[in-house]
Design a protein around this motif. Structure first.
Motif, PDB file in Angstrom:
ATOM      1  N   ALA A   1       0.864  -1.311  -0.095  1.00 54.90           N
ATOM      2  CA  ALA A   1      -0.099   0.095   0.074  1.00 54.90           C
ATOM      3  C   ALA A   1       0.866   1.184  -0.141  1.00 54.90           C
ATOM      4  O   ALA A   1       0.655   1.947  -0.563  1.00 54.90           O
TER       5      ALA A   1
ATOM      6  N   LEU B   1       2.423   1.686  -3.573  1.00 56.23           N
ATOM      7  CA  LEU B   1       1.138   2.228  -4.140  1.00 56.23           C
ATOM      8  C   LEU B   1       1.115   3.710  -3.957  1.00 56.23           C
ATOM      9  O   LEU B   1       0.786   4.432  -5.057  1.00 56.23           O
TER      10      LEU B   1
ATOM     11  N   VAL C   1      -5.451   6.927  -2.001  1.00 55.03           N
ATOM     12  CA  VAL C   1      -5.110   5.740  -2.656  1.00 55.03           C
ATOM     13  C   VAL C   1      -4.460   4.601  -1.493  1.00 55.03           C
ATOM     14  O   VAL C   1      -4.887   3.704  -1.508  1.00 55.03           O
ATOM     15  N   GLN C   2      -3.399   5.107  -0.788  1.00 57.06           N
ATOM     16  CA  GLN C   2      -3.085   4.339   0.153  1.00 57.06           C
ATOM     17  C   GLN C   2      -3.829   3.967   1.147  1.00 57.06           C
ATOM     18  O   GLN C   2      -4.196   2.467   1.512  1.00 57.06           O
TER      19      GLN C   2
ATOM     20  N   TYR D   1      -6.795   1.555  -0.321  1.00 54.27           N
ATOM     21  CA  TYR D   1      -6.144   0.181  -0.648  1.00 54.27           C
ATOM     22  C   TYR D   1      -6.086  -0.501   0.555  1.00 54.27           C
ATOM     23  O   TYR D   1      -6.209  -1.721   0.554  1.00 54.27           O
TER      24      TYR D   1
ATOM     25  N   THR E   1      -9.030  -2.150   1.542  1.00 55.96           N
ATOM     26  CA  THR E   1      -9.325  -2.983   0.690  1.00 55.96           C
ATOM     27  C   THR E   1      -8.760  -4.375   1.036  1.00 55.96           C
ATOM     28  O   THR E   1      -9.311  -5.458   1.180  1.00 55.96           O
TER      29      THR E   1
END
Length: 612
Positions: free
Chosen positions: A42, A45, A287-288, A291, A294
């Motif tokens: 993560a 990413l 995004v981190q 993610y 998720t």
């Protein structure tokens, strides 16, 4: 699931962890590596978003150096994460299967140590379930456990990474965690009784199936196929319904547990976009965090798997532990019991070495059997045998005669210590058999029951059966048992396989193989519990004359035989006439016939029955 079940379940888990400490630790380490690399993935990413993706869109060209670094980071993290998964699954599986093998060995060892009285009270189907399904249920929790422990570490790392990325988004996403916990608690409360019921029904189905298969001949000859099928179907349907009930709970839980992390991701994205537009955070942070929510959703289910297995763990452990802790009326005393561990334990007892040396020295010589004040009853209030006292001299042949139910087979079991008396003692050469080790008693005494068991193996292995006897000793034992002639005509002689339960042999042939099995061990006391009932009279006479000849020459065992045929009884040096659990008369056969009308009538009835 109650707090008590949870507490006991984790206590059982702790036992398994202690027994496989090193392997379990390695499996957890692999899981922690997997979790750490998931969090690192993560972070990579997010870093790639801020340093590769966003600049590329902004500048219209790809930053090659940053892209190469991002690619190397992704590959490195992927390799380490794959290594963590492989270690966790491979070593975690080894922990699970080692515990299964270990506890199955312990249970079967305990079965061998427990007395026949205990076995009579426990159906074979239940014993099979204890050694198989119950052991598996006990340790099934060990499969998801390393992942669950690794997930705990991953969650701590993930929450730390999310807080470093953005506190607000993290707090928004963490709102879902209490919901996950509440769903898990509700799931366990609903699932626990259904799983427990299913585990109990597995044992019932196993017991009915084994009983039906074991009694196949009775079922078929009496035309009971439909009734047995219906009986099995009822239990199988109950098990089906219990499993379906558990499946319904899982079918609701799985979508909910899948949906909650996705709801967290949606909240993070919606609020994160607003914060990016307001200039409060970078897009990479959104995004981190998204993610991470998720990827932690699926591993969170590992907690549910562990909690879901705990009811089965407790039920399975209780059933297995009831066998491991069974110590009442043990045949060789607690000091001779195999210890509840995976290692081979000695069964020598306090006098084991001395007993073994003495027995080895006297191999082939008859033992002196003394029975003193013997009392025994399956129901303590109604003794089968009461106040029996007699002595069997070394090298002699003694027959026990009596009506059905007089206690003849029970007496044979007491002499071989399959059960222990309620009072009195059985002594071998002056030593109470309860003071002899298992090994010493097995070397000195051999029992041949009426209903013999033959393994699906060769003639040689059925006779030698671990005794270390060469072919010469095997043939010698077969000669005395009057079995050498028919064995020599078998297709492969001693190497002929006899089929399951010796189905390729007649009843009389199976009895002769079982007798040879006892003789090849050169016992000092041979107990025959109607062990020649399936033989022709002339074959039985040849066997007993051969035994009598060896004992008379001082090279054979003392023979203690439960007898029915007059010709067999007449070969005995002394006859014990048993009635209502007591010795009502004793002496040579001819003397008993002359002075006891009851005895003469029984023996005559035996011969009349045999003739018809």
């Amino acid at each position: 699931m109650t707090a008590s079940t949870t507490r006991r379940g984790f206590g059982i888990v702790a036992t398994g962890v202690r027994e496989e400490r090193r392997r379990f630790s390695l499996a957890v380490f692999g899981s922690v590596v997997y979790g750490a690399m998931t969090v690192a993935d993560a972070w990579v990413l997010g870093w790639a978003t801020d340093h590769v993706v966003t600049p590329s869109f902004r500048d219209g060209e790809l930053a090659t150096g940053a892209a190469v670094v991002a690619s190397l980071l992704f590959v490195t993290v992927a390799i380490l994460r794959a290594w963590g998964v492989i270690v966790r699954r491979l070593v975690g599986g080894a922990v699970f299967y080692r515990l299964l093998a270990s506890y199955r060995r312990r249970v079967t060892r305990r079965y061998l140590a427990l007395p026949m009285r205990w076995h009579a009270a426990h159906p074979t189907g239940r014993l099979l379930s204890n050694a198989n399904a119950d052991v598996e249920a006990t340790w099934a929790v060990m499969m998801p456990l390393p992942m669950a422990v690794g997930v705990a570490a991953m969650l701590v790392a993930a929450v730390g990474a999310m807080l470093m990325a953005d506190v607000v988004l993290t707090l928004v996403g963490l709102v879902v965690f209490p919901l996950l916990f509440a769903v898990n608690v509700g799931y366990q409360r609903l699932l626990s009784p259904r799983v427990t019921r299913a585990q109990e029904l597995r044992a019932t189905v196993s017991a009915i199936a084994h009983e039906s298969f074991d009694g196949a001949q009775v079922v078929k000859t009496l035309g009971r196929e439909s009734e047995e099928t219906a009986r099995f179907a009822t239990s199988a349907e109950d098990l089906r319904d219990a499993n379906i009930a558990a499946g319904r709970i899982r079918s609701v839980f799985d979508p909910v547990i899948e949906a909650l992390p996705n709801i967290a991701v949606l909240l993070v994205v919606v609020i994160g976009v607003e914060r990016v537009l307001a200039g409060d955070i970078e897009a990479g942070a959104v995004v981190q965090v998204a993610y991470l929510f998720t990827v932690v959703g699926f591993p969170l289910r590992a907690f549910g798997w562990v909690l879901g297995e705990l009811p089965r763990t407790v039920v399975g452990w209780d059933r297995v532990d009831s066998v491991l802790q069974a110590r009442g009326d043990m045949p060789y005393g607690d000091r001779d019991l195999p210890a509840p561990s995976d290692h081979d334990s000695s069964t020598s007892g306090v006098n084991g070495d001395a007993d073994s040396r003495r027995n080895s020295t006297n191999r082939g010589r008859g033992a002196r059997l003394e029975v003193d004040g013997l009392r025994f009853g399956y129901d303590p209030a109604r003794p089968v045998l009461d106040d029996l006292t007699f002595t069997v001299e070394p090298g002699s042949v003694t027959a026990v005669v009596g009506l059905t139910g007089a206690g003849k087979s029970t007496l044979a079991s007491l002499v071989d210590r399959l059960v222990d008396p309620d009072a009195g003692a059985v002594r071998l050469d002056g030593t109470d058999v309860r003071d002899l080790s298992h090994e010493a008693l097995a070397r000195a005494v051999a029992l041949v029951p009426q209903h013999t068991f033959v393994f699906d193996d060769t003639v040689r292995d059925n006779v030698a059966l671990g005794a270390g006897a060469d072919d010469e000793r095997v043939w010698s034992a077969l000669e005395v048992a009057q079995a050498a002639e028919f064995v020599s005509t078998l297709p492969e002689g001693l190497d002929t396989r006899l089929g399951e339960r010796g189905t390729s042999l007649s009843g009389g042939q199976r009895q002769r193989v079982a007798l040879a099995r006892a003789l090849v061990r050169e016992p000092r006391l041979l107990v025959l519990d109607d062990a020649t009932s399936a033989l022709d009279a002339d074959v039985e006479q040849r066997i007993l004359r051969s035994l009598a000849a060896t004992t008379a020459a001082g090279a054979g065992p003392t023979v203690f035989v439960v007898a029915y045929r007059k010709a067999t009884i007449a070969l005995a040096d002394e006859v014990l006439f048993l009635a209502d659990g007591r010795i009502v008369d004793r002496g040579p056969h001819t003397d008993l016939v002359a002075r006891s009308p009851e005895y003469a009538e029984i023996v005559q009835a035996y011969d009349t029955e045999a003739a018809t």
